[in-house]
Design an enzyme around this catalytic site. Structure first.
Site, short mmCIF file in Angstrom:
data_model
loop_
_atom_site.label_atom_id
_atom_site.label_comp_id
_atom_site.label_asym_id
_atom_site.label_seq_id
_atom_site.Cartn_x
_atom_site.Cartn_y
_atom_site.Cartn_z
N HIS A 90 1.66 4.45 -2.84
CA HIS A 90 1.72 5.91 -2.65
C HIS A 90 3.07 6.46 -3.11
O HIS A 90 3.14 7.49 -3.79
CB HIS A 90 1.53 6.25 -1.17
CG HIS A 90 0.13 6.17 -0.68
ND1 HIS A 90 -0.93 6.80 -1.30
CD2 HIS A 90 -0.40 5.54 0.41
CE1 HIS A 90 -2.04 6.57 -0.62
NE2 HIS A 90 -1.75 5.81 0.42
N HIS A 129 0.83 -1.21 0.00
CA HIS A 129 0.00 0.00 0.00
C HIS A 129 0.87 1.26 0.00
O HIS A 129 0.70 2.15 -0.85
CB HIS A 129 -0.90 -0.04 1.24
CG HIS A 129 -1.85 1.11 1.36
ND1 HIS A 129 -3.18 1.02 1.03
CD2 HIS A 129 -1.67 2.40 1.79
CE1 HIS A 129 -3.78 2.18 1.23
NE2 HIS A 129 -2.89 3.03 1.70
N GLU A 130 1.79 1.34 0.95
CA GLU A 130 2.60 2.56 1.08
C GLU A 130 3.55 2.73 -0.11
O GLU A 130 3.82 3.86 -0.52
CB GLU A 130 3.37 2.55 2.40
CG GLU A 130 2.50 2.55 3.64
CD GLU A 130 1.49 3.68 3.69
OE1 GLU A 130 1.72 4.73 3.03
OE2 GLU A 130 0.46 3.53 4.37
#
Length: 597
Positions: free
Chosen positions: A392, A388-389
């Site tokens: 980003h 997820h990160e």
């Protein structure tokens, strides 16, 4: 018990490379000192932005340069303090930085009103006389979106003065919620007592001990219920504030005042609610499966966070999580995979917990590269957090690489798309190579919970928020009884008759901090839907679909967010992406039913 290291005991290879920004704290201080002249340089343009094309261009170039320099200062101070939040030196550093940002903001406060005040024909002449201004056309167009909603200078000053008062409902809620709420301890099935706090509530709801879950649920909402009138007054004040500012700025509704400035059509909001309503049968089916898998005669609200499959936990060290994330992202092409791979070698991320380190996880962009904070544990959840990160981070990296600084920062509406798309790609990769039925069931259930908590639950929040604003706009009072009745009925609608709608759940609205952020929560659900649609398109469409997706990741804020997603092949102005995402939800339920049969 696992020993939590001090920051000084961390292996440097597991820590982010802060020296990529500044070689030392002293170098940071020297740059902050050198930047002290910047507010004066910006304020020298006060009253002059409309005088000529050259003046406007010079100001915008200066402003872009200033923002880039200050970004490095802020990110360094921000992440240094997050390494050890108790470090007084870094507390002071962040304080100095924030004070400077306030000074800088005050020095350039004239920018918005002056840009709006330039007549259209004058600005058109500026573009003709100064072709270099074309670079900033998108920026100027967006800055002038509010032209019809800007008031006279005296009225603007009055609204600005009211801004501090406008923050009061949220400030009061945060103080009450974080500092003043006190809960009794709760007992488990063995009679052992457990501390109940706002911080521990969810972990208690995830417990395998049903007695503990029920006791925590009833005690928790009992305390909120005892304060229902005060909490209702806080939320009522927040809603009335939104209505006041939207009407003062001549918007038709509070929803319009929230969506128009960020270029999101109101149809996106309404399409989300409609599409989810049309797919509630899938949520009912999932709840029925959960009840059966847990062996319960009745599924209560305090049962829906507990694991359906607690016996299938696995240990996933960081090295394995890293390798699997890298393999899963190979579908995004050679450049994406190469940069992602090198990010581990270049130490973009701070991997493990240490004493005083900020909890949770995030990614923050910077002029050199993104920085990613993790608190990695050897769990499936941490593996998906890594994916997820890094989603980003890669979004920030590609936008920074392909856009000028003025357009590099993507907006909130698309912020969760890349991160959630990475999670979906990782999930499909793991499912594809997993033959063990138990492990496959664990993965699918993890995915289903993301649908429940992100798409369904956040949409329920969005519907509640819209209903209470609409009621208040017609002059209705928002009382505790009224708020509870609306929220209780929404829970019955979204979870169906297969879940016992315990009376206590009517108070859940009172603990949601996002309701103090004006029409914010819907973006979690739309972003999740877009990400699921994109991951499906990438896996099925091959290179052309990947090429479109990378254009989106490289777009920053160079056009409006709905158009950016259309470039990637997803049209959020229609209900189709939400319907497609929920079709996958249905398919996953079917497979899990078969695995558990």
């Amino acid at each position: 018990m696992e020993k939590i290291l001090k920051r000084s005991e961390q292996d440097a290879s597991n820590c982010w490379s802060v020296t990529d920004l500044f070689p030392s704290d002293e170098a940071w201080s020297a740059e902050l000192e050198a930047c002290q002249k910047l507010p004066e340089q910006l304020s020298a343009y006060r009253g002059r932005l409309g005088e000529s094309a050259e003046t406007l261009y010079d100001y915008l170039v200066l402003n872009e340069s200033v923002n880039r320099r200050v970004e490095s200062l802020f990110v360094y101070a921000f992440i240094r303090l997050d390494e050890d939040t108790a470090n007084p030196g870094y507390q002071a550093m962040k304080g100095r930085c924030l004070s400077f940002l306030v000074e800088l903001s005050s020095a350039s406060a004239f920018e918005g009103p002056e840009l709006v005040a330039i007549p259209d024909e004058t600005l058109d002449g500026f573009y003709a006389r100064k072709p270099e201004l074309e670079k900033f056309r998108r920026f100027l167009t967006k800055a002038r979106l509010e032209k019809d909603h800007i008031l006279s200078p005296a009225e603007e000053n009055l609204l600005a003065s009211a801004g501090e008062v406008g923050r009061s409902p949220g400030n009061i809620f945060n103080s009450f919620h974080d500092a003043d709420m006190r809960f009794p301890s709760v007992a488990d099935s063995q009679g052992r007592e457990h501390a109940l706090t706002n911080g521990s509530y969810i972990s208690l709801m995830e417990s395998g001990d049903r007695v503990l879950r029920e006791n925590a649920f009833k005690a928790f909402y009992g305390v909120y219920g005892a304060n229902r009138n005060a909490l209702a007054a806080m939320l009522n004040a927040e809603v009335r504030k939104s209505i006041f500012f939207s009407r003062a700025r001549k918007y038709e509704s509070s929803l319009a005042s929230a969506l128009h400035p960020v270029e999101v059509p109101e149809a996106v909001y309404h399409n989300l609610l409609e599409a989810v309503h049309q797919n509630l049968d899938k949520m009912y089916r999932y709840m029925a499966l959960r009840r059966k898998a847990m062996g319960l005669d009745e599924l209560h609200m305090y049962d829906i966070y507990a694991s359906m499959l607690p016996e299938a936990d696995q240990v996933i060290p960081f090295s394995q999580a890293r390798d699997e994330v890298l393999e899963a992202m190979k579908v995004l092409g050679e450049e994406y995979h190469q940069v992602l791979s090198s990010s581990f070698e270049q130490r973009w991320m701070d991997v493990y917990e240490n004493e005083g380190k900020r909890s949770g996880a995030y990614s923050i962009g910077s002029p050199v590269h993104p920085f990613v904070l993790l608190n990695h544990k050897p769990t499936l959840n941490s593996e998906f957090t890594l994916a997820h990160e890094m989603g980003h981070a890669m979004h920030s990296y590609l936008s920074d690489k392909n856009q000028p600084p003025v357009y590099a920062e993507y907006v909130l509406f698309v912020a969760e798309v890349a991160s959630t798309c990475n999670e979906a790609l990782l999930m499909q990769y793991l499912l594809k190579r997993t033959t063990d039925k138990k492990q496959r069931a664990v993965l699918i259930n993890y995915f289903l919970e993301q649908f429940r908590t992100t798409l369904y639950r956040q949409t329920m929040f969005a519907e509640f928020e819209l209903k209470i604003h609409q009621l208040a706009e017609t002059g209705e009072a928002l009382t505790a009884d009224g708020l509870c009745a609306i929220y209780y009925q929404l829970n019955r609608l979204y979870y169906g008759d297969g879940v016992v709608a315990d009376k206590e759940i009517e108070m859940e609205w009172s603990r949601i901090p996002h309701f103090y952020r004006h029409f914010y929560v819907y973006q979690y659900a739309t972003g999740f839907s877009a990400a699921i649609a994109l991951s499906k398109r990438i896996l099925e469409g091959g290179e052309p679909a990947v090429r479109d997706y990378l254009k989106f990741l490289s777009g920053g804020c160079s056009t409006d967010p709905v158009s950016l997603l259309k470039m990637a092949g997803v049209d959020m102005s229609t209900p189709q992406p939400v319907n497609d995402a929920l079709a996958l939800f249905g398919e996953l339920i079917e497979e899990l039913e078969a695995l558990l049969a």
